[in-house]
Scaffold this active site. Sequence first.
Site, PDB file in Angstrom:
ATOM      1  N   CYS A 271      27.482  90.806  89.880  1.00  0.00           N
ATOM      2  CA  CYS A 271      26.766  89.847  90.740  1.00  0.00           C
ATOM      3  C   CYS A 271      27.798  88.898  91.330  1.00  0.00           C
ATOM      4  CB  CYS A 271      25.752  89.059  89.909  1.00  0.00           C
ATOM      5  SG  CYS A 271      24.792  87.862  90.875  1.00  0.00           S
TER       6      CYS A 271
ATOM      7  N   CYS B 239      13.133  95.481  82.242  1.00  0.00           N
ATOM      8  CA  CYS B 239      13.966  94.565  83.015  1.00  0.00           C
ATOM      9  C   CYS B 239      15.098  95.408  83.614  1.00  0.00           C
ATOM     10  CB  CYS B 239      14.511  93.510  82.057  1.00  0.00           C
ATOM     11  SG  CYS B 239      15.642  92.338  82.801  1.00  0.00           S
TER      12      CYS B 239
ATOM     13  N   CYS C  32      26.753  82.088  88.596  1.00  0.00           N
ATOM     14  CA  CYS C  32      26.059  80.985  87.917  1.00  0.00           C
ATOM     15  C   CYS C  32      26.807  80.713  86.601  1.00  0.00           C
ATOM     16  CB  CYS C  32      24.605  81.346  87.637  1.00  0.00           C
ATOM     17  SG  CYS C  32      23.632  81.588  89.145  1.00  0.00           S
TER      18      CYS C  32
ATOM     19  N   CYS D  12      18.039  87.246  78.130  1.00  0.00           N
ATOM     20  CA  CYS D  12      18.295  86.735  79.481  1.00  0.00           C
ATOM     21  C   CYS D  12      19.740  86.327  79.659  1.00  0.00           C
ATOM     22  CB  CYS D  12      17.482  85.471  79.730  1.00  0.00           C
ATOM     23  SG  CYS D  12      15.769  85.768  79.970  1.00  0.00           S
TER      24      CYS D  12
ATOM     25  N   CYS E 221      25.634  82.392  83.164  1.00  0.00           N
ATOM     26  CA  CYS E 221      25.226  83.810  83.172  1.00  0.00           C
ATOM     27  C   CYS E 221      26.416  84.740  82.983  1.00  0.00           C
ATOM     28  CB  CYS E 221      24.537  84.119  84.500  1.00  0.00           C
ATOM     29  SG  CYS E 221      24.076  85.852  84.678  1.00  0.00           S
TER      30      CYS E 221
ATOM     31  N   GLU F  84      22.933  97.800  83.128  1.00  0.00           N
ATOM     32  CA  GLU F  84      22.069  97.757  81.950  1.00  0.00           C
ATOM     33  C   GLU F  84      20.610  97.555  82.332  1.00  0.00           C
ATOM     34  OE1 GLU F  84      25.065  96.289  78.510  1.00  0.00           O
ATOM     35  OE2 GLU F  84      24.243  94.685  79.724  1.00  0.00           O
TER      36      GLU F  84
HETATM   37  N1  SAH Z   1      19.701  86.847  90.021  1.00  0.00           N
HETATM   38  C1  SAH Z   1      18.327  86.720  89.607  1.00  0.00           C
HETATM   39  C2  SAH Z   1      17.932  87.667  88.487  1.00  0.00           C
HETATM   40  C3  SAH Z   1      18.868  87.823  87.311  1.00  0.00           C
HETATM   41  S1  SAH Z   1      18.966  86.482  86.150  1.00  0.00           S
HETATM   42  C4  SAH Z   1      18.026  85.286  89.228  1.00  0.00           C
HETATM   43  O1  SAH Z   1      18.956  84.495  89.139  1.00  0.00           O
HETATM   44  O2  SAH Z   1      16.866  84.950  89.060  1.00  0.00           O
HETATM   45  C5  SAH Z   1      17.394  86.394  85.376  1.00  0.00           C
HETATM   46  C6  SAH Z   1      17.124  85.050  84.683  1.00  0.00           C
HETATM   47  O3  SAH Z   1      17.988  84.845  83.565  1.00  0.00           O
HETATM   48  C7  SAH Z   1      17.346  83.843  85.612  1.00  0.00           C
HETATM   49  O4  SAH Z   1      16.239  82.978  85.525  1.00  0.00           O
HETATM   50  C8  SAH Z   1      18.568  83.163  85.004  1.00  0.00           C
HETATM   51  O5  SAH Z   1      18.541  81.778  85.269  1.00  0.00           O
HETATM   52  C9  SAH Z   1      18.427  83.498  83.532  1.00  0.00           C
HETATM   53  N2  SAH Z   1      19.679  83.420  82.778  1.00  0.00           N
HETATM   54  C10 SAH Z   1      20.909  83.759  83.187  1.00  0.00           C
HETATM   55  N3  SAH Z   1      21.817  83.556  82.204  1.00  0.00           N
HETATM   56  C11 SAH Z   1      21.124  83.100  81.129  1.00  0.00           C
HETATM   57  C12 SAH Z   1      21.496  82.753  79.783  1.00  0.00           C
HETATM   58  N4  SAH Z   1      22.759  82.840  79.357  1.00  0.00           N
HETATM   59  N5  SAH Z   1      20.521  82.328  78.947  1.00  0.00           N
HETATM   60  C13 SAH Z   1      19.238  82.277  79.357  1.00  0.00           C
HETATM   61  N6  SAH Z   1      18.824  82.616  80.580  1.00  0.00           N
HETATM   62  C14 SAH Z   1      19.761  83.025  81.470  1.00  0.00           C
END
Ligand code: SAH
Length: 347
Positions: free
Chosen positions: A114, A107, A118, A337, A121, A94
């Site tokens: 991935c 973006c 986390c 995000c 995420c 996406e």
């Molecule tokens: N792997 C990279 C880029 C992808 S995530 C990274 O971790 O930075 C991009 C951003 O989205 C990161 O700052 C992550 O902490 C945030 N993020 C992930 N899941 C989220 C969620 N459910 N709500 C808000 N931000 C989120």
Amino acid sequence: MNENVVDLVGLLRSEVEALMGELGEPAYRGRQLFHWVQARRTRDVNAMSSLPRGVRAVLVEHVGVSRPEVSRVQRSLDGTRKYLFRLEDGEEIESVLIPDDGRLTTCISTQAGCPLACRFCLTGLMGLRRNLRAAEIVGQILALQERLEQGERITNIVLMGMGEPLLNFTQVERALRILSDEQGAHFSPRRITLSTVGHIPGIQKLAASDLGINLAVSLNATTDAVRDEIMPINRRWPIAELLGACRAYPLPNRRWLTFEYVMLDGVNDSREDAKRLVGLLHGIRCKINLIPFNTAPDLPDRASPRERVEVFQRVLHDAGLTATIRESRGWDISAACGMLRVEKENA
Ligand code: SAH
């Protein structure tokens, strides 16, 4: 695209020049070809009218110009658009277009899925499917440019879609060199931001490179105990080491690192956390981006109440730090995000 042809989208300008050299043509012909592919976005070699007919006839046999196929577009009430792309092997990724205040930010994804898992995420729930090739990273931008509305122009690129860009360093680097080439799409590296979980060898490689892009680090916690829980990568590269790598990062004049901090209710959002964060970031030229957590049924956490986010921000401000609260964009289409995950339809 036929497997026996070279995909021009993933080639650096120097490589396109070399390819033309192999055909007995001068370097400037390679530059022209690169320009047709990356700046004019022409896919049909026969339409590249500045190249001699004979050269085009040979090229057609050996090269192709790929594009990810758009399989779905969703449009948010706030103007954000999310594109689902299908790649040649059927993997899906996406990308998001976010209009904001005269800017148009895209973006983009660097991996299908991935591996880092986390806790907050959605992409993390998919696991890693595979790394994207440079042509697939560049291809997202080219495909989006072809779908812009009248008067629109992409101004900023953020590598914050699906995947961890520093786990796919070689292809990401290649894609960024192609996208910033003055004969191509010519995006200034100052308008490109790479976001990482804090993969230290990758940060060091980026520091040693001459890419000149901006770096954002997803910190998301102020103690190793909490960060270990929500970002398993922290067990490998804990906070002190990560911030050490950030301190060693050579920042050009008038540039800042960004720390992203997703606000999770009762997990990382206390006043003590804010104070600890001030201490941790001491001496680093940075901005902090507080991100309201986007909830989903498959994710265990809840979002911090707005007042708590504001208190957190105030503590940072009072300590002289720059902290903004990220507005949640595209929420109604799951383009916000951490919401990027290809939803498998129930057949
Ligand atoms: N792997 C990279 C880029 C992808 S995530 C990274 O971790 O930075 C991009 C951003 O989205 C990161 O700052 C992550 O902490 C945030 N993020 C992930 N899941 C989220 C969620 N459910 N709500 C808000 N931000 C989120």
